[in-house]
Scaffold this active site. Structure first.
Site, mmCIF file in Angstrom:
data_model
loop_
_atom_site.group_PDB
_atom_site.id
_atom_site.type_symbol
_atom_site.label_atom_id
_atom_site.label_comp_id
_atom_site.label_asym_id
_atom_site.label_seq_id
_atom_site.Cartn_x
_atom_site.Cartn_y
_atom_site.Cartn_z
ATOM 1 N N SER A 1 4.276 0.486 -4.910
ATOM 2 C CA SER A 1 3.132 0.865 -4.067
ATOM 3 C C SER A 1 2.949 2.370 -4.042
ATOM 4 C CB SER A 1 3.381 0.356 -2.631
ATOM 5 O OG SER A 1 2.411 0.909 -1.745
ATOM 6 N N TYR B 1 9.071 -0.696 5.146
ATOM 7 C CA TYR B 1 8.408 -1.355 4.001
ATOM 8 C C TYR B 1 8.323 -0.385 2.825
ATOM 9 C CZ TYR B 1 4.569 -2.482 0.902
ATOM 10 O OH TYR B 1 3.813 -2.678 -0.228
ATOM 11 N N LYS C 1 10.291 -0.107 -1.174
ATOM 12 C CA LYS C 1 9.681 0.092 -2.498
ATOM 13 C C LYS C 1 10.350 1.265 -3.210
ATOM 14 C CE LYS C 1 6.822 -3.283 -2.283
ATOM 15 N NZ LYS C 1 7.108 -4.476 -3.127
HETATM 16 C C1 WQD Z 1 -6.750 1.098 4.870
HETATM 17 C C2 WQD Z 1 -7.526 2.091 5.711
HETATM 18 C C3 WQD Z 1 -6.643 2.419 7.909
HETATM 19 C C4 WQD Z 1 -7.458 -1.607 9.387
HETATM 20 C C5 WQD Z 1 -1.089 -0.453 3.384
HETATM 21 C C6 WQD Z 1 0.254 -0.241 2.756
HETATM 22 C C7 WQD Z 1 0.153 -0.464 1.270
HETATM 23 C C8 WQD Z 1 -0.358 -1.858 1.049
HETATM 24 C C9 WQD Z 1 -1.760 -1.958 1.638
HETATM 25 C C10 WQD Z 1 0.935 -3.883 1.085
HETATM 26 C C11 WQD Z 1 -6.637 3.023 6.516
HETATM 27 C C12 WQD Z 1 -8.024 1.795 7.972
HETATM 28 C C13 WQD Z 1 -7.351 -0.479 8.571
HETATM 29 C C14 WQD Z 1 -8.349 -1.596 10.492
HETATM 30 C C15 WQD Z 1 -8.987 0.641 9.931
HETATM 31 N N1 WQD Z 1 0.524 -2.767 1.664
HETATM 32 N N2 WQD Z 1 -8.105 0.603 8.836
HETATM 33 N N3 WQD Z 1 -9.086 -0.468 10.717
HETATM 34 O O1 WQD Z 1 -2.588 1.387 5.249
HETATM 35 O O2 WQD Z 1 -3.843 2.162 3.150
HETATM 36 O O3 WQD Z 1 -1.968 0.540 2.917
HETATM 37 O O4 WQD Z 1 -1.627 -1.708 3.057
HETATM 38 O O5 WQD Z 1 0.732 -4.283 -0.009
HETATM 39 O O6 WQD Z 1 1.432 -0.334 0.705
HETATM 40 O O7 WQD Z 1 0.662 1.095 2.965
HETATM 41 O O8 WQD Z 1 -4.086 -0.200 3.954
HETATM 42 O O9 WQD Z 1 -5.857 -1.779 4.623
HETATM 43 O O10 WQD Z 1 -4.046 -1.172 6.319
HETATM 44 O O11 WQD Z 1 -5.776 0.508 5.726
HETATM 45 O O12 WQD Z 1 -9.668 1.654 10.158
HETATM 46 O O13 WQD Z 1 -8.488 -2.584 11.257
HETATM 47 O O14 WQD Z 1 -8.316 1.363 6.650
HETATM 48 O O15 WQD Z 1 -6.496 3.395 8.935
HETATM 49 O O16 WQD Z 1 -7.254 4.291 6.569
HETATM 50 P P1 WQD Z 1 -3.132 1.086 3.892
HETATM 51 P P2 WQD Z 1 -4.931 -0.743 5.195
#
Ligand code: WQD
Length: 335
Positions: A125, A150, A154
């Site tokens: 990741s 998590y 990785k």
């Molecule tokens: C994306 C953006 C949030 C939800 C993580 C892990 C990565 C992978 C994917 C597993 C961010 C914003 C999110 C919401 C929001 N994990 N958001 N409202 O955090 O980039 O990555 O998930 O495979 O390893 O680190 O992904 O989809 O959680 O967030 O505003 O209800 O959307 O703040 O900027 P992230 P995400």
């Protein structure tokens, strides 16, 4: 015909990769413990490709069951997805993550060493980079102390694989995913978040479907184009195809060292508000959202420099953000 083991093969990225492996002429055997997936996905994969993969429900934390599988199965390569992957949960349950993500990896690698199984693809990741100092992020960017257990699993996982490849003469590639989204064009497989979605896109589609009242946008005071955080959202089918490209590189012995890693993204960053606008445009569905405070542990921006992956894997993304968001919506409508 090469036979490939796909652990976690009934999961979101795993199931899409199984379909692409079958499309590329590989025979597939899946191990999944069904802790975060559904057995119905096996039939959906079969209905897409026309071929039913072999399937074993095995908890990879049980060493003797892992050994028993390899005593009874010959494989030419392994794509290892099986792991727990919820960032927030990992903060509350670190030992669950170290047991499920590290111990299982060690048991798989021990079998590879003992049985001379050579080709290994690891699901890593971009989280290993933390908040990179430079954007877009290249493979030479330094890894940073993980923000969550998590992410730490990785980083540790990559180190274990690198050292094992060196000591036991194995060959492996780690793919550092950016943000996988979307669903297969058949709309028969897609993302199945259990409970309240942690990731952005499932929350967006559930809000558009009326399952969630409104989307909370976590912060609009970041140093970005519109104040909301930026990520590299890659269509899951493009991501799946990168695994075939990486596996072929190992099978054809085109790898330059025995442990390689590649950034797998689109190369384009999109802010949360840009994703919302694209979703509304692609689907015609207005989205209820409100701006709230930042989520702990979130970084400002991450998107991939795909130069090396494009060249070395002879792979690049083909689908647009709009296509990915529309496929996610069509998948949601079907739930
Ligand atoms: C994306 C953006 C949030 C939800 C993580 C892990 C990565 C992978 C994917 C597993 C961010 C914003 C999110 C919401 C929001 N994990 N958001 N409202 O955090 O980039 O990555 O998930 O495979 O390893 O680190 O992904 O989809 O959680 O967030 O505003 O209800 O959307 O703040 O900027 P992230 P995400």
């Amino acid at each position: 015909m090469k036979r490939i083991l796909v652990t976690g093969g009934l999961g979101f990225i795993g199931s899409h990769t199984v379909v692409e492996l079958q499309n590329s002429g590989f025979e597939v055997v899946i191990i999944d413990d069904l802790s975060n997936s559904k057995i119905e996905v096996l039939d959906q994969i079969t209905s897409i490709s026309g071929t039913k993969p072999d399937f074993y429900q095995i908890d990879l934390r049980v060493k003797k069951d892992v050994q028993h599988f390899f005593e009874n199965n010959t494989v030419d390569g392994i794509i290892h997805f099986a792991a727990s992957k919820a960032v927030g949960e990992s903060v509350n349950e670190p030992l669950k993550y170290y047991e499920n993500n590290i111990t299982t990896l060690v048991y798989i690698l021990q079998e590879m060493k003992n049985r001379k199984i050579d080709n290994f693809i690891f699901s890593s990741s971009c989280t290993v980079y933390g908040q990179a100092d430079q954007l877009p992020i290249t493979e030479s960017a330094p890894t940073k102390p993980a923000e969550s257990p998590y992410g730490n699993t990785k980083q540790i996982g990559e180190e274990i694989i690198k050292e094992s490849c060196g000591s036991y003469n194995l060959n492996a590639i780690a793919l550092r995913y950016f943000n996988p989204i979307g669903a297969h064009e058949s709309i028969k497989i897609g993302e199945l978040p259990l409970g309240v979605p942690q990731n952005l896109i499932p929350f967006v589609t559930q809000t558009a479907a009326g399952i969630r009242k409104e989307l909370s946008v976590f912060g609009d005071d970041y140093d970005t184009v519109d104040g909301t955080a930026v990520r590299d959202y890659i269509h899951v089918v493009d991501l799946a195809k990168a695994h075939i490209a990486a596996l072929s590189r190992l099978i054809e012995k085109r790898n330059k060292t025995n442990f390689e890693f590649f950034n797998v993204g689109t190369g384009t960053g999109s802010s949360v508000l840009e994703v919302i606008q694209s979703f509304e445009k692609a689907t015609g569905k207005p989205l209820n959202y409100k701006i709230v405070g930042r989520r702990a542990g979130d970084i400002t921006a991450a998107y991939a420099d795909t130069t090396i992956a494009n060249k070395e894997l002879n792979w690049k993304t083909e689908k647009t953000l709009d296509e990915a968001l529309l496929s996610a919506w069509k998948w949601q409508e079907k739930q």
